[in-house]
Every structure is written in structure tokens, then in C-alpha cells.
Write a protein that holds these residues in place. Structure first.
Motif, PDB file in Angstrom:
ATOM      1  N   ASN A  52       0.985   9.759  11.004  1.00  0.00           N
ATOM      2  CA  ASN A  52       1.480   9.738   9.631  1.00  0.00           C
ATOM      3  C   ASN A  52       2.997   9.805   9.626  1.00  0.00           C
ATOM      4  O   ASN A  52       3.602  10.219  10.601  1.00  0.00           O
ATOM      5  CB  ASN A  52       0.909  10.949   8.879  1.00  0.00           C
ATOM      6  CG  ASN A  52       1.033  10.799   7.380  1.00  0.00           C
ATOM      7  OD1 ASN A  52       1.291   9.710   6.888  1.00  0.00           O
ATOM      8  ND2 ASN A  52       0.869  11.891   6.672  1.00  0.00           N
ATOM      9  N   THR A  53       3.558   9.400   8.539  1.00  0.00           N
ATOM     10  CA  THR A  53       4.999   9.572   8.388  1.00  0.00           C
ATOM     11  C   THR A  53       5.253  11.038   8.053  1.00  0.00           C
ATOM     12  O   THR A  53       4.320  11.823   7.920  1.00  0.00           O
ATOM     13  CB  THR A  53       5.528   8.697   7.223  1.00  0.00           C
ATOM     14  OG1 THR A  53       4.831   9.134   6.049  1.00  0.00           O
ATOM     15  CG2 THR A  53       5.276   7.237   7.478  1.00  0.00           C
ATOM     16  N   GLU A  54       6.496  11.385   7.890  1.00  0.00           N
ATOM     17  CA  GLU A  54       6.819  12.788   7.583  1.00  0.00           C
ATOM     18  C   GLU A  54       6.403  13.168   6.159  1.00  0.00           C
ATOM     19  O   GLU A  54       6.425  14.324   5.781  1.00  0.00           O
ATOM     20  CB  GLU A  54       8.314  13.031   7.759  1.00  0.00           C
ATOM     21  CG  GLU A  54       8.818  12.811   9.184  1.00  0.00           C
ATOM     22  CD  GLU A  54       8.194  13.781  10.179  1.00  0.00           C
ATOM     23  OE1 GLU A  54       8.136  14.982   9.893  1.00  0.00           O
ATOM     24  OE2 GLU A  54       7.759  13.318  11.251  1.00  0.00           O
ATOM     25  N   THR A  92      -1.761  17.320   4.026  1.00  0.00           N
ATOM     26  CA  THR A  92      -1.276  17.161   5.404  1.00  0.00           C
ATOM     27  C   THR A  92      -0.090  18.083   5.698  1.00  0.00           C
ATOM     28  O   THR A  92       0.715  18.382   4.822  1.00  0.00           O
ATOM     29  CB  THR A  92      -0.830  15.708   5.677  1.00  0.00           C
ATOM     30  OG1 THR A  92       0.164  15.348   4.713  1.00  0.00           O
ATOM     31  CG2 THR A  92      -1.997  14.753   5.601  1.00  0.00           C
ATOM     32  N   PRO A 135       2.847  17.667   8.215  1.00  0.00           N
ATOM     33  CA  PRO A 135       3.410  16.706   9.164  1.00  0.00           C
ATOM     34  C   PRO A 135       4.185  17.379  10.304  1.00  0.00           C
ATOM     35  O   PRO A 135       4.756  18.450  10.133  1.00  0.00           O
ATOM     36  CB  PRO A 135       4.370  15.871   8.317  1.00  0.00           C
ATOM     37  CG  PRO A 135       4.164  16.294   6.902  1.00  0.00           C
ATOM     38  CD  PRO A 135       3.595  17.668   6.944  1.00  0.00           C
ATOM     39  N   SER A 174       0.198  14.222  11.705  1.00  0.00           N
ATOM     40  CA  SER A 174      -0.066  15.230  10.664  1.00  0.00           C
ATOM     41  C   SER A 174      -1.424  15.877  10.885  1.00  0.00           C
ATOM     42  O   SER A 174      -2.386  15.210  11.264  1.00  0.00           O
ATOM     43  CB  SER A 174      -0.093  14.573   9.280  1.00  0.00           C
ATOM     44  OG  SER A 174       1.195  14.213   8.876  1.00  0.00           O
TER      45      SER A 174
END
Lengths: 220, 96
Positions: A23-25, A43, A45, A50
Motif C-alpha cells: 500500500n501507499t503511505e 490500515t 502503513p 500496511s
């Protein structure tokens, strides 16, 4: 049980983990489906991965059908949008900091697993035969099961033969299959069904529970 | 008062048929308990019950009754193992 409306920061600090995703931040939410108390699933992260968690006052969940179902439903929901590393049932961490330190320690293994599992799902097959037929097959049932397993294995990336927990079971196996090859795999299952007209329990797609071997610390 | 029981007699090399028969019954009973309350075996039976229900060979009602019974047995089996109820201390040494 009623839906959570407010949060008590003291008793709800524990994090119950369902799975880990790439996942992205940016934090994401998966609705109020948390195990035990219908709290928000969201989530946490850490460097491009995440943990999918919900807040919980408990550390120890009984492995009841209801709880296992709740755990699996979240992992399956998340799987629709992400590649997931499913966590074993009952992994609750003391707080966010403990969870982040565990993610840090397991980071390399998690990244490798996510790459391996990318765009793949788990499919389960249980083949059940009648008692009489099982007796009739005798020793040959091992060869027959092996033949079926091998033919299905060809359509999968990885496969696992699990324990035969019933005398009626001819095969109990799980297969890691690429998402775009599910139809092909299902056709092979249809062919098996035509052979002896067994009762087949064909399930999935599941999060790949049987194909992840990362051990991360749980509980406190 | 000193009570002579089968263990003492057996230590002395004396075999008395009624005592031996009782010992045999105890062995059979212990074996039956172990079989009936063996947690891994009960777990398999729980899975089998679920499977037979899911493939339509067992009604929901039967499934629920059997499941509840098996889970009760499992709980007892786990507790018995935790408390080592299947082991008897032999005061002359060791665990039987």
C-alpha cells in the motif's frame, strides 16, 4: 452486538491484524467489520506496506465459527482490491508501536511474499467419495488421488496437500492460482468431477493462507 | 489399618484373578476415554461434520447437534490433558 460509536483510547489500543497488504503511505478504511465489536477496519502503513487492523479490547479470541468467519471476511474483502498476506486467526498486538516494530523486523520477508503472491489466489478442493467406493478403491485410492492432484497442480503456481481428516476424503488440497488462470483451473476441476462423479467441494478464491510461511510475533 | 491392594500383591508376585480382571477393565476404560476424548481426533470429527453438512449429506439440525456434542467433548478432552487426568501417579515411583 451494536456498532461502535465512540472510541476509548485506553481499552481499544490493541490492534487485531487480519492481513498485510502492499500500500501507499495513505491510510485506507474497509468499513465497520472488526472482529468482536464491529469497529472500523483500517490500515496502519509502514514503508509501502500496511497492516489491516481493527481496534480491540481483547487479546485472546476464541476460535469460534463466528470469530473465524469475521476474520476471514475481512481478509477476503481486502483481497478484492489488494494482494494480501493473510494473518493467522487471533493475532492481536499490544499497540501500534509494537505492531510497527514487528512490521519493521519482518519487512524483507513481507515484501518478498507480497511479490510472490501478487495477482494470485488460493483455491481449495476437497473430494469426497462414498464409503463403499472408498473401500472398493482400496490401495488404488492413493494413486487415484495423486493423479488428480498432479493434474490440478499443472494449472497452479504452487500446491499443498493437506491432511485427510475424514475416511471419506480422497483429496484435500489447496492451490495457488494466478487470477487470470482461475477459469482454466476450474475447467480441470470439472474434468475431475466427470471421472467418478465424486462430491467436490471447490472453494475460493481465498487469501493464500496455505502459502505464506512468515512467522511474526503476536500477542503482547 | 493396612490395606493390601492389587499393586502391592503384584509387587509381591501374587496374581489374584478378580484384581487382574479389574485392572483389565480399568485399562479398557482408560483406553476408551482416550479414544473418545482425544482432541486431535475430535477436531477431525468437527471438520468432517462440517464437510458433510456443506456437501449436503447432513441436515443443518443434525450438523448443529453433532457439532455441539463434539465441541463439548473437545473442551473436556483439552481440560483432561491440561490437568493430566489420564495419568495416575504410582506412589512407588513414576507416572503410570
Amino acid at each position: 452486538m451494536s456498532k461502535k460509536t465512540g472510541k476509548d483510547p485506553v481499552i481499544e489500543e490493541r490492534k487485531y491484524v487480519y492481513c498485510i497488504i502492499a500500500n501507499t503511505e495513505k491510510p485506507a478504511s474497509f468499513g465497520n467489520k472488526g472482529i468482536g465489536n464491529f469497529s472500523e477496519v483500517y490500515t496502519i502503513p509502514y514503508k509501502g506496506i500496511s497492516a489491516v487492523v481493527s481496534d480491540t479490547p481483547l487479546t485472546d479470541y476464541q476460535s469460534t465459527e463466528e470469530n473465524i468467519k469475521a476474520h476471514n471476511e475481512v481478509a477476503t474483502l481486502v483481497m478484492k482490491e489488494h494482494t494480501v498476506i493473510p494473518m493467522a486467526f487471533g493475532m492481536a498486538f499490544k499497540d501500534k508501536e509494537v505492531l510497527l516494530s514487528v512490521l519493521e523486523k519482518s519487512y524483507d520477508a513481507i515484501k518478498k511474499s507480497l511479490a510472490l503472491l501478487d495477482n494470485k489466489v488460493e483455491l481449495g478442493i476437497k473430494i469426497v467419495l462414498g464409503k463403499e467406493l472408498m473401500e472398493l478403491l482400496g490401495e488404488k485410492k492413493i494413486q487415484f488421488a495423486s493423479y488428480i492432484f498432479e493434474s490440478l497442480k499443472k494449472k497452479a503456481v504452487e500446491s499443498v496437500n493437506a491432511k485427510l481428516f475424514s475416511e471419506r476424503l480422497l483429496l484435500n488440497a489447496s492451490f495457488l492460482v494466478e487470477k487470470n488462470k482461475i477459469k482454466e483451473f476450474s475447467k480441470e476441476v470439472d474434468e475431475v468431477e466427470k471421472m467418478l462423479a465424486p462430491k467436490i467441494q471447490y472453494t475460493g478464491p481465498w487469501p493464500p493462507y496455505n502459502f505464506v510461511k512468515i512467522k511474526i510475533g503476536g500477542g503482547e | 489399618m493396612f490395606i493390601i491392594d492389587d499393586i502391592v500383591l503384584r509387587l509381591l508376585g501374587i496374581s489374584i484373578l478378580p484384581f487382574d480382571t479389574i485392572a483389565l477393565f480399568k485399562l479398557i476404560r482408560d483406553f476408551a476415554y482416550k479414544e473418545a476424548y482425544d482432541p486431535p481426533k475430535i477436531k477431525d470429527m468437527i471438520k468432517e461434520n462440517r464437510l458433510l453438512f456443506e456437501i449436503g449429506e447432513r441436515t443443518e439440525e443434525d450438523y448443529k447437534i453433532i457439532d455441539a456434542d463434539l465441541r463439548e467433548k473437545l473442551e473436556l478432552g483439552v481440560k483432561a490433558r491440561e490437568m493430566k487426568l489420564d495419568q495416575r501417579m504410582d506412589i512407588l515411583g513414576g507416572v503410570a
